[in-house]
Scaffold this active site. Structure first.
Site, PDB file in Angstrom:
ATOM      1  CG  ASP A   1      -2.181   0.869   0.996  1.00 11.26           C
ATOM      2  OD1 ASP A   1      -2.244   1.594  -0.027  1.00 11.26           O
ATOM      3  OD2 ASP A   1      -3.088   0.821   1.836  1.00 11.26           O
ATOM      4  N   GLY A   2       0.289   2.360  -0.404  1.00 12.17           N
ATOM      5  CA  GLY A   2       0.990   3.635  -0.411  1.00 12.17           C
ATOM      6  C   GLY A   2       0.866   4.332   0.931  1.00 12.17           C
TER       7      GLY A   2
ATOM      8  CG  ASP B   1      -1.549  10.314   2.303  1.00  8.09           C
ATOM      9  OD1 ASP B   1      -1.582  10.412   1.068  1.00  8.09           O
ATOM     10  OD2 ASP B   1      -2.464   9.774   2.960  1.00  8.09           O
TER      11      ASP B   1
ATOM     12  CE  LYS C   1      -2.395   3.154   3.936  1.00  6.19           C
ATOM     13  NZ  LYS C   1      -2.330   3.696   2.569  1.00  6.19           N
TER      14      LYS C   1
ATOM     15  CD  GLU D   1      -5.629   3.016   2.181  1.00  6.76           C
ATOM     16  OE1 GLU D   1      -5.530   3.327   0.991  1.00  6.76           O
ATOM     17  OE2 GLU D   1      -5.354   3.802   3.100  1.00  6.76           O
TER      18      GLU D   1
HETATM   19  O1  LIG Z   1      -3.808   6.194   1.996  1.00 11.33           O
HETATM   20  C1  LIG Z   1      -4.089   6.229   0.829  1.00 11.33           C
HETATM   21  C2  LIG Z   1      -5.475   6.283   0.334  1.00 11.33           C
HETATM   22  O2  LIG Z   1      -6.397   6.358   1.383  1.00 11.33           O
HETATM   23  C3  LIG Z   1      -3.008   6.219  -0.185  1.00 11.33           C
HETATM   24  O3  LIG Z   1      -2.230   5.083  -0.024  1.00 11.33           O
HETATM   25  C4  LIG Z   1      -2.194   7.464   0.003  1.00 11.33           C
HETATM   26  O4  LIG Z   1      -3.031   8.591  -0.110  1.00 11.33           O
HETATM   27  C5  LIG Z   1      -1.062   7.554  -1.021  1.00 11.33           C
HETATM   28  O5  LIG Z   1      -1.595   7.725  -2.302  1.00 11.33           O
HETATM   29  P1  LIG Z   1      -0.673   7.933  -3.571  1.00 11.33           P
HETATM   30  O6  LIG Z   1       0.022   6.649  -3.837  1.00 11.33           O
HETATM   31  O7  LIG Z   1      -1.645   8.317  -4.664  1.00 11.33           O
HETATM   32  O8  LIG Z   1       0.280   9.057  -3.266  1.00 11.33           O
END
Ligand SMILES: O=C(CO)[C@H](O)[C@H](O)COP(=O)(O)O
Length: 281
Positions: free
Chosen positions: A100-101, A103, A113, A122
């Protein structure tokens, strides 16, 4: 013209960085014998799915992919991968790995996140995995949460409780917490996949245990200055809060299950390298 070219170049650099991180993370953490894979949300995870697809159906057809919301569900389906739901994971069983990504990521691998409003699912998927791996670009690499991500900590709330939660957040020292609006042109608040709203609550940069040990800070709440753990523990207890976008607590490596923090965070860097941050203890 020069400015717009720079903006375009920067955007391209960011995309290249996300892709680098995602491909390296998949190479390192997706073993061919794995059968259950969590797929997070956001734009970086798109490259995770691309990297997985490139492994070919001989590998991926034996795997099931568990989304963290409608966006990643569509992503999995569009890639022709086997879609499965975390609600179908038998009690006591785990995903092999989840990607997962984020912020923002701090020195201790705590995460913010929820920029994409998918934080609740998530967190459930991350905590259901034996290994949670974070993928991001260089903009997310930070030392303390709140230094790079200025929009605030995303908090998923029951809509009827939102005004009260806003009041609590102000009392706790959040600077101008706000209900996240819907998409441009759409009236009202953003509604999550779970029928909830999101409040974004900015706080001063969050301290780590090493800051307290150093003696320069107290980590109490009086001036709105908190440690990650103290703030997270307080936020989750507010009535009406469904989940918070702080992924915190014990290090992923120390836990058989229930970890919110990643075992590794991969950052695509502007110079074309990939930096990997792992727990120091
Ligand atoms: O937590 C998240 C979504 O709820 C995303 O993983 C986070 O916002 C990162 O997104 P990106 O890869 O577009 O920068």
């Amino acid at each position: 013209m020069a400015t717009s070219a720079t903006v375009e170049e920067q955007a391209k650099l960011v995309e290249t960085s996300k892709r680098l991180a995602a491909f390296q993370a998949v190479k390192d953490y997706l073993l061919p014998e794995y059968t259950r894979i969590g797929i997070g949300s956001g734009s970086t995870v798109v490259y995770v799915v691309e990297a997985i697809s490139e492994l070919g159906s001989a590998v991926t057809s034996k795997m099931a992919f568990y989304p963290t919301g409608s966006q990643s569900e569509e992503l999995i389906e569009a890639a022709g991968l086997n879609l499965q739901y975390i609600s179908k994971l038998p009690a006591g069983q785990q995903l092999d790995v989840a990607f997962d990504g984020a912020d923002e990521v701090d020195d201790d691998l705590n995460l913010i996140k929820g920029g994409g409003a998918c934080l609740w699912q998530e967190k459930i998927v991350a905590a259901s995995a034996k290994q949670f791996v974070c993928v991001a670009d260089f903009r997310k690499l930070s030392t303390r949460l709140g230094m790079a991500w200025k929009k605030g900590i995303p908090i998923e709330v029951l809509p009827m409780a939102a005004p009260r939660v806003l009041g609590e957040l102000q009392r706790m020292g959040s600077q101008n917490p706000r209900i996240r609006p819907g998409l441009p042109g759409k009236a009202g608040a953003i509604v999550t996949d779970n029928g909830m709203w999101i409040i974004d609550a900015p706080f001063p940069p969050l301290l780590l245990p090493k800051d307290i040990e150093a003696g320069s800070q107290t980590g109490n709440s009086t001036a709105g200055v908190w440690t990650v753990d103290a703030l997270a523990d307080a936020l989750i207890k507010i009535p009406g809060v469904a989940e918070i976008g702080l992924f915190y607590g014990k290090n992923g490596l120390q836990l058989a299950s229930g970890a919110q923090k990643p075992v590794a965070a991969y950052f695509g860097m502007a110079d074309g390298t990939v930096e990997v941050r792992t727990p120091s203890s």
